[in-house]
Design an enzyme around this catalytic site. Sequence first.
Site, PDB file in Angstrom:
ATOM      1  N   ASP A  42      49.874  43.245  29.008  1.00 40.39           N
ATOM      2  CA  ASP A  42      48.615  42.988  29.704  1.00 40.39           C
ATOM      3  C   ASP A  42      47.643  44.328  29.342  1.00 40.39           C
ATOM      4  O   ASP A  42      47.915  45.479  29.745  1.00 40.39           O
ATOM      5  CB  ASP A  42      48.392  42.749  31.086  1.00 40.39           C
ATOM      6  CG  ASP A  42      47.202  42.394  31.742  1.00 40.39           C
ATOM      7  OD1 ASP A  42      46.596  41.454  31.853  1.00 40.39           O
ATOM      8  OD2 ASP A  42      46.485  43.604  32.221  1.00 40.39           O
ATOM      9  N   TYR A  47      39.940  48.982  29.744  1.00 42.28           N
ATOM     10  CA  TYR A  47      40.971  49.876  29.822  1.00 42.28           C
ATOM     11  C   TYR A  47      40.816  50.882  28.782  1.00 42.28           C
ATOM     12  O   TYR A  47      41.493  52.090  28.660  1.00 42.28           O
ATOM     13  CB  TYR A  47      42.392  49.220  29.929  1.00 42.28           C
ATOM     14  CG  TYR A  47      42.692  48.179  30.829  1.00 42.28           C
ATOM     15  CD1 TYR A  47      41.828  48.107  32.069  1.00 42.28           C
ATOM     16  CD2 TYR A  47      43.943  47.645  30.945  1.00 42.28           C
ATOM     17  CE1 TYR A  47      42.125  47.314  33.074  1.00 42.28           C
ATOM     18  CE2 TYR A  47      44.150  46.694  31.831  1.00 42.28           C
ATOM     19  CZ  TYR A  47      43.201  46.535  32.951  1.00 42.28           C
ATOM     20  OH  TYR A  47      43.710  45.559  33.875  1.00 42.28           O
ATOM     21  N   LYS A  72      41.279  41.144  28.406  1.00 40.90           N
ATOM     22  CA  LYS A  72      40.110  40.799  29.297  1.00 40.90           C
ATOM     23  C   LYS A  72      38.915  41.155  28.793  1.00 40.90           C
ATOM     24  O   LYS A  72      38.410  42.310  28.102  1.00 40.90           O
ATOM     25  CB  LYS A  72      40.416  41.285  30.665  1.00 40.90           C
ATOM     26  CG  LYS A  72      41.695  41.146  31.148  1.00 40.90           C
ATOM     27  CD  LYS A  72      41.873  41.829  32.712  1.00 40.90           C
ATOM     28  CE  LYS A  72      43.210  41.804  32.911  1.00 40.90           C
ATOM     29  NZ  LYS A  72      43.924  43.017  32.251  1.00 40.90           N
ATOM     30  N   HIS A 105      37.223  39.407  33.212  1.00 42.11           N
ATOM     31  CA  HIS A 105      37.702  40.482  34.055  1.00 42.11           C
ATOM     32  C   HIS A 105      37.345  40.340  35.484  1.00 42.11           C
ATOM     33  O   HIS A 105      38.217  40.635  36.382  1.00 42.11           O
ATOM     34  CB  HIS A 105      37.452  41.865  33.419  1.00 42.11           C
ATOM     35  CG  HIS A 105      38.502  42.827  33.740  1.00 42.11           C
ATOM     36  ND1 HIS A 105      38.568  44.096  32.946  1.00 42.11           N
ATOM     37  CD2 HIS A 105      39.309  42.871  34.808  1.00 42.11           C
ATOM     38  CE1 HIS A 105      39.715  44.692  33.518  1.00 42.11           C
ATOM     39  NE2 HIS A 105      40.068  44.184  34.804  1.00 42.11           N
TER      40      HIS A 105
END
Length: 270
Positions: A42, A47, A72, A105
């Site tokens: 994931d 990120y 996401k 997200h």
Amino acid sequence: MIHLDIQGTRLPALGLGTYPLRGADATDAVERALRLGYRHIDTAQSYENEREVGAALRRSGVPRDEIFLVTKVRPGNFERRRVRASTEESLRKLAVDAIDLLLLHWPDPEVPVGETLEALRTLQDEGRVRHLGVSNFPTGLVTEAAQHADIFANQVEYHPYLNQEAVLAQARAMGHMVTAYSPIARGRVNQEPIIQEIAAAHGKNPVQVTLRWLLQQDRVAAIPKSGNPERQAANFDVFDFELSAEEMASIDGIGGRDRIVEPDSAPDWD
């Protein structure tokens, strides 16, 4: 390994979360996890490690079709034009032909969810995205999203201190899964007497018991994050024991409304 069968797709219930790993740490952690046997990874645009995750996928030598890959779309990229461009950028960074599961997200009240999902359905029709889902969506917003696309998952914070019964009930009624992030409440479960007692009875640690509690629930996946080799291995060592109904109920009974992740932009929860 425990697998889920969601809408005809089989995937590992236990995955590796990658926030907030960056740079070489992210690549090394993901590559190591894949060598340990993890097959569910994931990440997310926000990120800022998609490129490193993609490098790990290649370096691991694990065939792409054995890995369930999730990323996401960050809020701010939800407009029709931006969602397509940003998803194509994620594909380039990950260096894959398709993303297995693409999530929104967080809810973005500035853009109708239908606009975003309709653009993503075009990518789905092109084979660039296999499944669509949401993350951090309360049940009412999931219902709205489901009017525009087949929702495969809702990824939410879920651990023994945060009751998510409404989210779970909706997933079971609608046929999607719930993915638990922050599943060990950032280590808080290690100090929980109920979980400590159950762990001692099984010769396991409280984190392992908590992950097992999640994985034994219907339609629930968990994505603990760790870049530590020993913890990654320990988190994956949860398939050789089973919690009894009484033990499951004891952990269920901890309950609560303790959220760890609640930014200012978070939605109103049910």
